[in-house]
Design a protein around this motif. Sequence first.
Motif, mmCIF file in Angstrom:
data_model
loop_
_atom_site.group_PDB
_atom_site.id
_atom_site.type_symbol
_atom_site.label_atom_id
_atom_site.label_comp_id
_atom_site.label_asym_id
_atom_site.label_seq_id
_atom_site.Cartn_x
_atom_site.Cartn_y
_atom_site.Cartn_z
ATOM 1 N N ALA A 41 4.665 0.239 -0.130
ATOM 2 C CA ALA A 41 3.403 0.281 -0.824
ATOM 3 C C ALA A 41 3.465 -0.119 -2.392
ATOM 4 C CB ALA A 41 2.678 1.437 -0.622
ATOM 5 N N ALA A 42 4.378 0.561 -2.954
ATOM 6 C CA ALA A 42 4.709 0.264 -4.369
ATOM 7 C C ALA A 42 4.826 -1.281 -4.667
ATOM 8 C CB ALA A 42 5.461 1.166 -5.094
ATOM 9 N N GLU A 43 5.979 -1.795 -3.928
ATOM 10 C CA GLU A 43 6.206 -3.148 -3.990
ATOM 11 C C GLU A 43 4.914 -4.036 -3.889
ATOM 12 O OE1 GLU A 43 9.374 -3.324 -1.405
ATOM 13 O OE2 GLU A 43 10.800 -2.904 -2.843
ATOM 14 N N ARG A 44 4.222 -3.888 -3.036
ATOM 15 C CA ARG A 44 3.107 -4.841 -2.675
ATOM 16 C C ARG A 44 1.972 -4.556 -3.528
ATOM 17 N NH1 ARG A 44 3.302 -2.650 2.517
ATOM 18 N NH2 ARG A 44 1.593 -0.861 2.116
ATOM 19 N N ALA A 45 1.803 -3.422 -4.207
ATOM 20 C CA ALA A 45 0.749 -3.399 -5.317
ATOM 21 C C ALA A 45 1.347 -3.697 -6.609
ATOM 22 C CB ALA A 45 0.503 -1.671 -5.510
ATOM 23 N N GLY A 46 2.545 -4.053 -6.849
ATOM 24 C CA GLY A 46 3.165 -4.704 -7.965
ATOM 25 C C GLY A 46 3.662 -3.063 -8.912
ATOM 26 N N GLY A 47 3.442 -2.242 -8.402
ATOM 27 C CA GLY A 47 3.784 -0.871 -9.107
ATOM 28 C C GLY A 47 3.316 0.297 -8.384
ATOM 29 N N LEU A 48 3.503 1.427 -9.319
ATOM 30 C CA LEU A 48 2.826 2.737 -8.993
ATOM 31 C C LEU A 48 1.415 2.923 -9.208
ATOM 32 C CD1 LEU A 48 3.735 5.393 -7.384
ATOM 33 C CD2 LEU A 48 4.346 6.060 -9.726
ATOM 34 N N THR A 49 0.615 3.152 -8.044
ATOM 35 C CA THR A 49 -0.900 3.355 -8.546
ATOM 36 C C THR A 49 -1.154 5.105 -8.259
ATOM 37 O OG1 THR A 49 -1.446 3.435 -6.053
ATOM 38 C CG2 THR A 49 -1.317 1.316 -7.138
ATOM 39 N N ASP A 50 -2.222 5.211 -8.757
ATOM 40 C CA ASP A 50 -2.367 6.727 -8.914
ATOM 41 C C ASP A 50 -2.545 7.314 -7.356
ATOM 42 O OD1 ASP A 50 -2.883 6.878 -11.640
ATOM 43 O OD2 ASP A 50 -5.070 6.391 -11.689
ATOM 44 N N ASP A 51 -3.050 6.613 -6.424
ATOM 45 C CA ASP A 51 -3.066 7.101 -5.049
ATOM 46 C C ASP A 51 -1.788 7.352 -4.469
ATOM 47 O OD1 ASP A 51 -5.795 7.018 -4.880
ATOM 48 O OD2 ASP A 51 -6.069 5.206 -3.930
ATOM 49 N N MET A 52 -0.954 6.348 -4.823
ATOM 50 C CA MET A 52 0.575 6.463 -4.520
ATOM 51 C C MET A 52 1.348 7.699 -5.097
ATOM 52 S SD MET A 52 2.151 2.737 -4.262
ATOM 53 C CE MET A 52 1.202 1.732 -4.857
ATOM 54 N N ALA A 53 0.997 7.859 -6.348
ATOM 55 C CA ALA A 53 1.497 8.995 -7.069
ATOM 56 C C ALA A 53 0.983 10.376 -6.577
ATOM 57 C CB ALA A 53 1.178 9.076 -8.437
ATOM 58 N N GLY A 54 -0.253 10.454 -6.345
ATOM 59 C CA GLY A 54 -0.806 11.572 -5.311
ATOM 60 C C GLY A 54 -0.013 11.689 -4.191
ATOM 61 N N GLU A 55 0.194 10.657 -3.175
ATOM 62 C CA GLU A 55 0.717 10.948 -1.998
ATOM 63 C C GLU A 55 2.213 11.298 -1.975
ATOM 64 O OE1 GLU A 55 1.434 8.336 2.030
ATOM 65 O OE2 GLU A 55 0.036 7.530 0.509
ATOM 66 N N THR A 56 2.858 10.719 -3.281
ATOM 67 C CA THR A 56 4.359 11.253 -3.444
ATOM 68 C C THR A 56 4.487 12.556 -3.971
ATOM 69 O OG1 THR A 56 4.767 8.832 -3.803
ATOM 70 C CG2 THR A 56 6.173 10.600 -4.828
ATOM 71 N N ALA A 57 3.555 12.992 -4.838
ATOM 72 C CA ALA A 57 3.386 14.430 -5.198
ATOM 73 C C ALA A 57 3.157 15.249 -4.026
ATOM 74 C CB ALA A 57 2.375 14.495 -6.304
ATOM 75 N N ALA A 58 2.126 14.947 -3.255
ATOM 76 C CA ALA A 58 1.845 15.627 -1.959
ATOM 77 C C ALA A 58 2.967 15.770 -1.011
ATOM 78 C CB ALA A 58 0.688 15.209 -1.203
ATOM 79 N N ALA A 59 3.637 14.826 -0.750
ATOM 80 C CA ALA A 59 4.886 14.485 0.282
ATOM 81 C C ALA A 59 6.048 15.528 -0.403
ATOM 82 C CB ALA A 59 5.421 13.219 0.338
ATOM 83 N N LEU A 60 6.410 15.571 -1.808
ATOM 84 C CA LEU A 60 7.483 16.451 -2.327
ATOM 85 C C LEU A 60 7.033 18.008 -2.229
ATOM 86 C CD1 LEU A 60 8.294 14.280 -5.219
ATOM 87 C CD2 LEU A 60 9.898 14.890 -3.425
ATOM 88 N N THR A 61 5.787 18.256 -2.858
ATOM 89 C CA THR A 61 5.305 19.773 -2.693
ATOM 90 C C THR A 61 5.235 20.347 -1.186
ATOM 91 O OG1 THR A 61 2.823 19.131 -2.804
ATOM 92 C CG2 THR A 61 4.004 19.650 -4.810
#
Length: 85
Positions: A41-61
């Motif tokens: 998803a980050a590669e398709r978007a050309g970088g990290l978006t706020d939504d991806m950061a949120g999803e990553t944070a949720a996955a880690l927590t």
Amino acid sequence: MIIACLHTADSNVAVFEAAARELGLAAGVLRHAVRPDLLEAAERAGGLTDDMAGETAAALTALAGRRRRRAPHLFDARAEYRDRA
């Protein structure tokens, strides 16, 4: 102590487990999840978006066994990364 490891490739699990053994960490300290979709998803978007950061944070927590919706330090890291780019 639990160390949450969020990977984008299955092969990283074995690498991290081997490193943990070499460091003398107890078995079961590392908790792994593999999410190649986050990198894709980050590669398709050309970088990290706020939504991806949120999803990553949720996955880690969730992986760490916490119930928080967001991990603010991940959003700070995203801003720091963006400022460097």
